[in-house]
Design a protein around this motif. Structure first.
Motif, PDB file in Angstrom:
ATOM      1  N   TYR A   1       0.835  -1.204   0.000  1.00  0.00           N
ATOM      2  CA  TYR A   1       0.000   0.000   0.000  1.00  0.00           C
ATOM      3  C   TYR A   1       0.869   1.254   0.000  1.00  0.00           C
ATOM      4  N   LYS A   2       0.267   2.366  -0.460  1.00  0.00           N
ATOM      5  CA  LYS A   2       0.904   3.676  -0.355  1.00  0.00           C
ATOM      6  C   LYS A   2      -0.098   4.653   0.264  1.00  0.00           C
ATOM      7  N   CYS A   3       0.387   5.473   1.200  1.00  0.00           N
ATOM      8  CA  CYS A   3      -0.491   6.439   1.855  1.00  0.00           C
ATOM      9  C   CYS A   3      -0.957   7.481   0.844  1.00  0.00           C
ATOM     10  N   GLU A   4      -2.251   7.841   0.904  1.00  0.00           N
ATOM     11  CA  GLU A   4      -2.807   8.825  -0.035  1.00  0.00           C
ATOM     12  C   GLU A   4      -2.424  10.247   0.318  1.00  0.00           C
ATOM     13  N   ASN A   5      -1.844  10.433   1.513  1.00  0.00           N
ATOM     14  CA  ASN A   5      -1.383  11.758   1.942  1.00  0.00           C
ATOM     15  C   ASN A   5      -0.020  12.046   1.314  1.00  0.00           C
ATOM     16  N   GLU A   6       0.048  13.036   0.420  1.00  0.00           N
ATOM     17  CA  GLU A   6       1.299  13.352  -0.274  1.00  0.00           C
ATOM     18  C   GLU A   6       2.385  13.818   0.698  1.00  0.00           C
ATOM     19  N   ALA A   7       1.956  14.358   1.859  1.00  0.00           N
ATOM     20  CA  ALA A   7       2.928  14.874   2.837  1.00  0.00           C
ATOM     21  C   ALA A   7       3.523  13.769   3.711  1.00  0.00           C
ATOM     22  N   CYS A   8       2.987  12.567   3.597  1.00  0.00           N
ATOM     23  CA  CYS A   8       3.495  11.432   4.392  1.00  0.00           C
ATOM     24  C   CYS A   8       4.902  11.082   3.892  1.00  0.00           C
ATOM     25  N   PRO A   9       5.932  11.119   4.750  1.00  0.00           N
ATOM     26  CA  PRO A   9       7.321  10.958   4.270  1.00  0.00           C
ATOM     27  C   PRO A   9       7.608   9.533   3.780  1.00  0.00           C
ATOM     28  N   ARG A  10       8.402   9.444   2.723  1.00  0.00           N
ATOM     29  CA  ARG A  10       8.830   8.164   2.205  1.00  0.00           C
ATOM     30  C   ARG A  10      10.121   7.745   2.916  1.00  0.00           C
TER      31      ARG A  10
ATOM     32  N   CYS B   1      -3.648   4.817   7.549  1.00  0.00           N
ATOM     33  CA  CYS B   1      -2.180   4.946   7.635  1.00  0.00           C
ATOM     34  C   CYS B   1      -1.763   4.837   9.099  1.00  0.00           C
ATOM     35  N   GLU B   2      -0.700   4.092   9.360  1.00  0.00           N
ATOM     36  CA  GLU B   2      -0.267   3.844  10.736  1.00  0.00           C
ATOM     37  C   GLU B   2       0.635   4.937  11.294  1.00  0.00           C
ATOM     38  N   ARG B   3       1.060   5.908  10.459  1.00  0.00           N
ATOM     39  CA  ARG B   3       1.939   6.966  10.971  1.00  0.00           C
ATOM     40  C   ARG B   3       1.145   7.869  11.916  1.00  0.00           C
ATOM     41  N   PRO B   4       1.634   8.058  13.122  1.00  0.00           N
ATOM     42  CA  PRO B   4       0.903   8.891  14.091  1.00  0.00           C
ATOM     43  C   PRO B   4       0.633  10.294  13.541  1.00  0.00           C
ATOM     44  N   GLY B   5      -0.606  10.724  13.641  1.00  0.00           N
ATOM     45  CA  GLY B   5      -0.979  12.075  13.224  1.00  0.00           C
ATOM     46  C   GLY B   5      -1.304  12.228  11.755  1.00  0.00           C
ATOM     47  N   CYS B   6      -1.174  11.145  10.958  1.00  0.00           N
ATOM     48  CA  CYS B   6      -1.443  11.266   9.511  1.00  0.00           C
ATOM     49  C   CYS B   6      -2.947  11.395   9.259  1.00  0.00           C
ATOM     50  N   GLY B   7      -3.713  10.403   9.717  1.00  0.00           N
ATOM     51  CA  GLY B   7      -5.164  10.463   9.593  1.00  0.00           C
ATOM     52  C   GLY B   7      -5.714  10.103   8.226  1.00  0.00           C
ATOM     53  N   HIS B   8      -4.829   9.843   7.230  1.00  0.00           N
ATOM     54  CA  HIS B   8      -5.293   9.470   5.903  1.00  0.00           C
ATOM     55  C   HIS B   8      -5.380   7.943   5.777  1.00  0.00           C
TER      56      HIS B   8
END
Length: 463
Positions: free
Chosen positions: A91-100, A117-124
């Motif tokens: 999968y890829k996060c739909e939030n463009e600001a989510c760091p690769r 998305c499992e990154r804390p604070g992402c919410g996407h």
């Protein structure tokens, strides 16, 4: 007459088929990335290759969450003996600001298509972009034939090299030569176990890997430092799989054909045999009448081979725990049929070809192949270079022949320039142009010595 070899009466078979829902799908509109396809099944086959104990099965578990070592003798010895298989969704996060590369994640194949998305604070939410199937090959030199069977269905490969050992180890070079023979062009090199060495050592080791692969098919492949046990940098591996491995071209409209690469561990329906296979072309559907060639091989009173194709019907299709209505090329598929399970014991059907009735290639007992011999033996540690030189084929010698996922013995009948005529110990279902790998018995082990392609052969008429 060919045998049906179904273990139930005709009335029970008809009853089963009535329960199978009719599948209506327009195959002309399907692609390897169609959401209806990748939601349930893998469409790309990735091999894991490399020396024994370099972490091939561990990296598959880190990406897919599935342990491919399943059989008792494998668990006791902690090595891969049979081909392992596992599917994973990337999968890829739909939030463009989510760091690769942390915006790429992988899960088991039964995961929902849009998880958060499992990154804390992402919410996407994350979007499913690939569904891959791993073919986990054994690294032991005595299991080279099994590795070659797996290479027959690979679209790309992950080459595992342990950072705490010198590069190359014997089977590292032997496996790399094998995938070159199979014309695999897309590899990702994983420098595993970097957690066991210091940074300066890891950089030196990376240079030795680059020197080893120079001039090979892996020359321009990325070298990714990882720790499969700690799942370090696995998100970077996911990103490379998406960006560096192109979607293979698939043929959805031809007659379906698949090669059996191993027997499934358990039976999927009552008294129904299941096998793990990879579809080469076409689409399989529930309820479809199928033929398996060469089928049951016997000898007549004069010692000549006779073949009886097996006819049956598909009663279940599954990709790991996902039940399928139809199955497309790519990925490993479990095909449940009404064939008597005793015919499938001990991997008896491995290497056979399954497809639409009357549409499969011919069965050959002798093959004439165009020949390319390696200059030197690979995977053998010795100081004397003369010992590693590959001698020419000799009339009468026995070889191990790998055709697709079939492993069979072959006796050399004649050699002329770069053409060799080989008599097979058991008939093989193949066609002109198919790639063949040749191994010779050296010091009690089968060693890869060359390859070729089928030019013509002697056809065995089926009963």
């Amino acid at each position: 007459m060919p045998v049906r070899r179904e273990d139930d009466s005709d009335s029970e078979v008809e009853e089963d088929v009535e329960l199978v829902p009719k599948v209506d799908v327009d195959v002309t509109k399907l692609t390897p990335l169609s959401p209806i396809v990748i939601s349930k099944q893998a469409t790309i086959n990735l091999g894991t290759i490399g020396h024994v104990a370099h972490g091939k099965s561990t990296v598959v578990k880190a990406i897919s969450g599935v342990m491919t070592v399943r059989f008792k003798n494998e668990l006791v010895r902690n090595i891969t003996i049979k081909l392992g298989y596992a599917n994973a969704k990337i999968y890829k996060c739909e939030n463009e600001a989510c760091p690769r590369p942390g915006n790429y994640r992988s899960y088991r194949s039964d995961k929902e298509d849009n998880p958060p998305c499992e990154r804390p604070g992402c919410g996407h939410r994350m979007k499913l972009i690939r569904h891959v199937s791993f073919v986990d090959c054994p690294g032991h030199d005595i299991l080279m034939a099994t590795m070659l069977n797996g290479a027959a269905v690979m679209d790309a490969a992950l080459l595992l090299i342990a950072a705490n050992e010198t590069c190359p180890q014997p089977q590292t070079s032997e496996h790399l030569a094998a995938v070159e023979i199979m014309k695999l062009e897309h590899l990702i090199i994983l420098q595993n176990k970097v957690d066991l060495i210091k940074e300066a050592q890891a950089l030196e080791h990376q240079k030795s890997i680059a020197a080893f692969v120079k001039g090979t098919v892996a020359d321009s492949s990325p070298i990714v430092p990882i720790s499969a046990q700690l799942k370090y940098n696995i998100d970077a591996v996911n990103e490379y799989i998406v960006k560096r491995i192109p979607i293979p071209v698939r043929d959805f409209t031809s007659d379906p054909r698949l090669i059996v690469i191993r027997q499934a561990r358990k039976l999927t329906t009552s008294r129904a045999a299941s096998r793990a296979a990879s579809i080469l072309t076409g689409v399989l559907r529930l309820g479809m009448e199928v033929e398996i060639r060469p089928g049951i091989v016997t000898k007549d009173s004069s010692g000549r081979n006779r073949c009886q194709p097996i006819y049956s019907r598909i009663v279940s299709l599954h990709a790991e725990s996902n039940q399928l209505q139809f199955a497309v090329p790519g990925g490993l598929i479990g095909v449940g049929t009404k064939i008597d399970p005793t015919l499938c014991r001990a991997d008896r059907l491995v290497g056979q070809v399954l497809g639409a009735v009357g549409k499969l290639p011919q069965i050959f007992t002798e093959l004439e192949i165009s020949l390319f011999l390696l200059r030197r033996l690979l995977g053998v540690k010795t100081e004397d270079k003369k010992q590693t030189k590959v001698a020419k084929l000799v009339k009468g010698e026995l070889l191990l022949i790998n055709i697709g996922s079939t492993s069979t013995g072959g006796r050399v009948l004649s050699v002329k320039a770069d053409l060799a005529k080989i008599q097979l110990t058991s008939p093989a279902c193949t066609e002109v142009g198919e790639k063949v790998a040749l191994s010779r018995r050296i010091d009690k082990h089968w060693r890869l010595v060359g390859w070729g392609s089928v030019q013509r052969g002697t056809v065995l008429e089926v009963d």
